[in-house]
Design a protein around this motif. Structure first.
Motif, PDB file in Angstrom:
ATOM      1  N   ALA A 153       3.840   4.715  10.396  1.00 18.10           N
ATOM      2  CA  ALA A 153       4.374   4.917   9.049  1.00 18.10           C
ATOM      3  C   ALA A 153       5.169   3.708   8.527  1.00 18.10           C
ATOM      4  CB  ALA A 153       5.224   6.179   9.011  1.00 18.10           C
ATOM      5  N   PRO A 154       6.044   3.090   9.351  1.00 13.29           N
ATOM      6  CA  PRO A 154       6.791   1.924   8.827  1.00 13.29           C
ATOM      7  C   PRO A 154       5.871   0.779   8.411  1.00 13.29           C
ATOM      8  CG  PRO A 154       7.829   2.772  10.810  1.00 13.29           C
ATOM      9  CD  PRO A 154       6.507   3.456  10.703  1.00 13.29           C
ATOM     10  N   LEU A 155       4.785   0.564   9.175  1.00 11.95           N
ATOM     11  CA  LEU A 155       3.857  -0.514   8.833  1.00 11.95           C
ATOM     12  C   LEU A 155       3.122  -0.193   7.534  1.00 11.95           C
ATOM     13  CD1 LEU A 155       2.489  -3.167   9.488  1.00 11.95           C
ATOM     14  CD2 LEU A 155       0.884  -1.912  10.970  1.00 11.95           C
ATOM     15  N   TRP A 156       2.709   1.066   7.363  1.00 13.87           N
ATOM     16  CA  TRP A 156       2.029   1.449   6.124  1.00 13.87           C
ATOM     17  C   TRP A 156       2.945   1.269   4.920  1.00 13.87           C
ATOM     18  CZ3 TRP A 156      -1.753   1.624   3.117  1.00 13.87           C
ATOM     19  CH2 TRP A 156      -1.776   2.434   1.983  1.00 13.87           C
ATOM     20  N   ARG A 157       4.222   1.652   5.052  1.00 13.91           N
ATOM     21  CA  ARG A 157       5.155   1.492   3.930  1.00 13.91           C
ATOM     22  C   ARG A 157       5.292   0.024   3.544  1.00 13.91           C
ATOM     23  NH1 ARG A 157       7.990   5.821   6.508  1.00 13.91           N
ATOM     24  NH2 ARG A 157       9.275   4.349   7.688  1.00 13.91           N
ATOM     25  N   LEU A 158       5.265  -0.852   4.532  1.00  9.94           N
ATOM     26  CA  LEU A 158       5.368  -2.283   4.266  1.00  9.94           C
ATOM     27  C   LEU A 158       4.105  -2.806   3.585  1.00  9.94           C
ATOM     28  CD1 LEU A 158       7.009  -4.911   4.657  1.00  9.94           C
ATOM     29  CD2 LEU A 158       5.845  -5.179   6.868  1.00  9.94           C
ATOM     30  N   LEU A 159       2.954  -2.379   4.072  1.00 10.39           N
ATOM     31  CA  LEU A 159       1.686  -2.870   3.534  1.00 10.39           C
ATOM     32  C   LEU A 159       1.414  -2.372   2.126  1.00 10.39           C
ATOM     33  CD1 LEU A 159      -0.642  -2.498   6.659  1.00 10.39           C
ATOM     34  CD2 LEU A 159       0.263  -4.615   5.684  1.00 10.39           C
ATOM     35  N   ARG A 160       1.844  -1.150   1.846  1.00 10.73           N
ATOM     36  CA  ARG A 160       1.495  -0.563   0.554  1.00 10.73           C
ATOM     37  C   ARG A 160       2.351  -1.098  -0.587  1.00 10.73           C
ATOM     38  NH1 ARG A 160       4.302   5.336   1.535  1.00 10.73           N
ATOM     39  NH2 ARG A 160       6.384   4.729   0.816  1.00 10.73           N
ATOM     40  N   LEU A 161       3.505  -1.679  -0.291  1.00  5.66           N
ATOM     41  CA  LEU A 161       4.458  -2.026  -1.328  1.00  5.66           C
ATOM     42  C   LEU A 161       3.869  -2.925  -2.415  1.00  5.66           C
ATOM     43  CD1 LEU A 161       7.346  -1.656  -2.298  1.00  5.66           C
ATOM     44  CD2 LEU A 161       7.999  -3.637  -0.898  1.00  5.66           C
ATOM     45  N   PRO A 162       3.199  -4.032  -2.077  1.00  9.47           N
ATOM     46  CA  PRO A 162       2.636  -4.865  -3.157  1.00  9.47           C
ATOM     47  C   PRO A 162       1.599  -4.120  -3.986  1.00  9.47           C
ATOM     48  CG  PRO A 162       2.654  -6.045  -1.058  1.00  9.47           C
ATOM     49  CD  PRO A 162       2.961  -4.618  -0.743  1.00  9.47           C
ATOM     50  N   ALA A 163       0.730  -3.345  -3.312  1.00 15.44           N
ATOM     51  CA  ALA A 163      -0.309  -2.622  -4.049  1.00 15.44           C
ATOM     52  C   ALA A 163       0.291  -1.584  -4.980  1.00 15.44           C
ATOM     53  CB  ALA A 163      -1.271  -1.961  -3.062  1.00 15.44           C
ATOM     54  N   VAL A 164       1.332  -0.887  -4.506  1.00 21.52           N
ATOM     55  CA  VAL A 164       1.987   0.123  -5.336  1.00 21.52           C
ATOM     56  C   VAL A 164       2.567  -0.517  -6.591  1.00 21.52           C
ATOM     57  CG1 VAL A 164       4.050   1.599  -5.444  1.00 21.52           C
ATOM     58  CG2 VAL A 164       2.457   1.798  -3.521  1.00 21.52           C
ATOM     59  N   ARG A 165       3.261  -1.625  -6.433  1.00 23.80           N
ATOM     60  CA  ARG A 165       3.884  -2.272  -7.583  1.00 23.80           C
ATOM     61  C   ARG A 165       2.847  -2.817  -8.560  1.00 23.80           C
ATOM     62  NH1 ARG A 165       8.841  -5.638  -4.648  1.00 23.80           N
ATOM     63  NH2 ARG A 165      10.193  -3.814  -4.303  1.00 23.80           N
ATOM     64  N   LEU A 166       1.776  -3.421  -8.043  1.00 22.68           N
ATOM     65  CA  LEU A 166       0.749  -3.972  -8.916  1.00 22.68           C
ATOM     66  C   LEU A 166      -0.012  -2.862  -9.628  1.00 22.68           C
ATOM     67  CD1 LEU A 166      -0.620  -6.882  -6.695  1.00 22.68           C
ATOM     68  CD2 LEU A 166       0.920  -7.040  -8.661  1.00 22.68           C
ATOM     69  N   HIS A 167      -0.302  -1.768  -8.916  1.00 22.13           N
ATOM     70  CA  HIS A 167      -1.017  -0.657  -9.540  1.00 22.13           C
ATOM     71  C   HIS A 167      -0.202  -0.055 -10.672  1.00 22.13           C
ATOM     72  CE1 HIS A 167      -2.052   3.714  -9.834  1.00 22.13           C
ATOM     73  NE2 HIS A 167      -3.256   3.187  -9.952  1.00 22.13           N
ATOM     74  N   TRP A 168       1.104   0.120 -10.467  1.00 15.95           N
ATOM     75  CA  TRP A 168       1.934   0.712 -11.515  1.00 15.95           C
ATOM     76  C   TRP A 168       2.056  -0.234 -12.716  1.00 15.95           C
ATOM     77  CZ3 TRP A 168       2.796   5.175 -13.121  1.00 15.95           C
ATOM     78  CH2 TRP A 168       3.868   5.482 -13.984  1.00 15.95           C
ATOM     79  N   LEU A 169       2.159  -1.532 -12.457  1.00 20.48           N
ATOM     80  CA  LEU A 169       2.204  -2.497 -13.551  1.00 20.48           C
ATOM     81  C   LEU A 169       0.914  -2.427 -14.368  1.00 20.48           C
ATOM     82  CD1 LEU A 169       3.556  -4.963 -14.961  1.00 20.48           C
ATOM     83  CD2 LEU A 169       2.347  -6.401 -13.286  1.00 20.48           C
ATOM     84  N   LEU A 170      -0.217  -2.381 -13.695  1.00 19.31           N
ATOM     85  CA  LEU A 170      -1.507  -2.315 -14.376  1.00 19.31           C
ATOM     86  C   LEU A 170      -1.649  -1.003 -15.145  1.00 19.31           C
ATOM     87  CD1 LEU A 170      -4.288  -3.712 -14.709  1.00 19.31           C
ATOM     88  CD2 LEU A 170      -5.047  -2.403 -12.731  1.00 19.31           C
ATOM     89  N   THR A 171      -1.222   0.098 -14.539  1.00 20.74           N
ATOM     90  CA  THR A 171      -1.335   1.397 -15.196  1.00 20.74           C
ATOM     91  C   THR A 171      -0.460   1.455 -16.436  1.00 20.74           C
ATOM     92  OG1 THR A 171      -1.839   2.505 -13.097  1.00 20.74           O
ATOM     93  CG2 THR A 171      -0.991   3.882 -14.883  1.00 20.74           C
TER      94      THR A 171
END
Length: 303
Positions: free
Chosen positions: A201-219
Motif C-alpha cells: 500500500a505505501p508503494l502504491w500511494r507513492l506511485l499514484r500521486l503524480p497520476a492522481v494530480r494530473l488526472h484531476w487537473l485534466l478533468t
C-alpha cells in the motif's frame, strides 16, 4: 414497417475520434458529468458496482459503449443490451423525487456527455472542428441515439440547440450529488488497477500521486466553467498553464502510435470489418467479467 436505425460507419467523425485510446483521459470527466445529474447520480449511488470494482466495471461498460458506435450490423443489438442493463435501475432521489434510468431525459444526458466528449477530444488532440463538422457530429449523435430505441423527445433539434441544452444542464441541473462526492474522493484515492494489486500500500500511494494530480487537473481543466463552480474549483492562471503543458506533452506522445494501434479493440475490429476482413467482436477480458457488475447486472453506462 419502420426501418431499423442505421449504424454509424467508417465515414463518420464519431468513428474517427471516439475509439482512440487517448480519449480515455476524458473518461473521468464524462463519468463526473453523468453522476452530477441528480437522477443519474442517484441510480449510480444505489445500483452501481463502480465504487466497489471501478476498473472492472469501467472496462466492461466501455466495450459495450464502444460497440454501439462500432459494431455495424450488430450495433442495434449492442444498444439493446446496454438499454436492458438499465431496466431495474429506479428508486427515489435524496430529495424524494422518483427516478428511472430509462427515463428518456436521464438516459439522454448520459448520451450527451459522450457526444460532447467526442468534440472535446477531437479539439483537444487534433484540431478545432469547422461549423459544418460540428453540425455533422450532432447529426451522428442523433443517429447513435436512435440505436437505443428511445424516445426522440429530449433530443435537441440541431447542433446549436444541443450546445444550449448542454450549457443549460451544466449550469442549472448538475449538482454535487452524493455519487459525485464519492467519485471525487475515488479520484483522489484510487485503488490499484488489477495488474498492480500485489503492490504494498505505501508503494502504491507513492506511485499514484503524480497520476492522481494530473488526472484531476485534466478533468477540472476541461470541464465547463459552470461545473467547476459547482465543484468549488478555482481555475487560476497557474493551473491553466500547467494544463497547457500537460496537454502539450500528451499531444506529443499521441503522435507516436500509428494505424490501428491508436484504437480500442472494438474500434479496431470495426475498421477491419469495413476493410472486408473477417472479425469476431472483441469482448472484455475475463478479469473484468466477474463479480457484482457482470453482464446482465443493473449498472449505469459508466457507473
Amino acid at each position: 414497417m419502420a426501418q431499423p436505425p442505421e449504424p454509424l460507419g467508417p465515414d463518420s467523425l464519431t468513428w474517427r475520434y471516439f475509439g482512440e485510446w487517448v480519449a480515455f483521459v476524458f473518461t473521468g470527466r464524462a463519468t463526473l458529468l453523468q453522476v452530477m445529474d441528480p437522477a443519474l447520480g442517484a441510480g449510480v449511488a444505489e445500483h452501481s458496482a463502480v465504487f466497489d470494482e471501478p476498473f472492472a466495471r469501467l472496462w466492461r461498460s466501455l466495450f459495450e459503449i464502444f460497440g454501439v458506435v462500432y459494431d455495424g450490423p450488430d450495433a442495434a443489438a449492442t444498444a439493446a443490451a446496454v438499454r436492458g442493463h438499465h431496466t431495474a435501475i429506479k428508486g427515489l432521489r435524496p430529495d424524494g423525487a422518483r427516478y428511472h434510468a430509462l427515463d428518456p431525459a436521464t438516459f439522454y444526458w448520459a448520451h450527451a456527455t459522450f457526444v460532447e466528449g467526442v468534440r472535446t477530444h477531437a479539439e483537444t488532440f487534433h484540431r478545432r472542428l469547422r461549423d459544418d463538422e460540428l453540425d455533422r457530429l450532432h447529426a451522428e449523435g442523433v443517429q447513435w441515439w436512435r440505436l437505443y430505441g428511445m424516445s426522440m423527445r429530449p433530443v435537441p433539434a440541431d447542433r446549436r440547440a444541443f450546445e444550449e441544452y448542454f450549457s443549460r444542464h451544466c449550469a442549472h441541473v448538475l449538482e454535487l450529488t452524493p455519487a459525485a462526492r464519492r467519485l471525487v474522493a475515488a479520484f483522489a484515492d484510487p485503488p490499484p488497477p488489477p495488474p498492480l494489486r500485489g503492490l504494498p500500500a505505501p508503494l502504491w500511494r507513492l506511485l499514484r500521486l503524480p497520476a492522481v494530480r494530473l488526472h484531476w487537473l485534466l478533468t477540472v481543466g476541461t470541464l465547463p466553467p459552470a461545473v467547476r463552480a459547482t465543484l468549488g474549483e478555482r481555475w487560476t492562471r497557474a493551473r491553466a498553464a500547467r494544463l497547457r503543458l500537460l496537454l502539450g506533452a500528451l499531444r506529443a506522445l499521441w503522435r507516436l502510435p500509428r494505424g490501428r494501434w491508436r484504437y480500442h479493440p472494438r474500434a479496431t475490429a470495426a475498421f477491419r470489418r469495413a476493410a472486408g476482413e473477417p472479425v469476431v467482436l472483441p469482448q472484455p477480458p475475463a478479469w473484468s467479467r466477474s463479480g457484482a457488475g457482470a453482464p446482465g447486472a443493473a449498472a449505469s453506462r459508466l457507473g
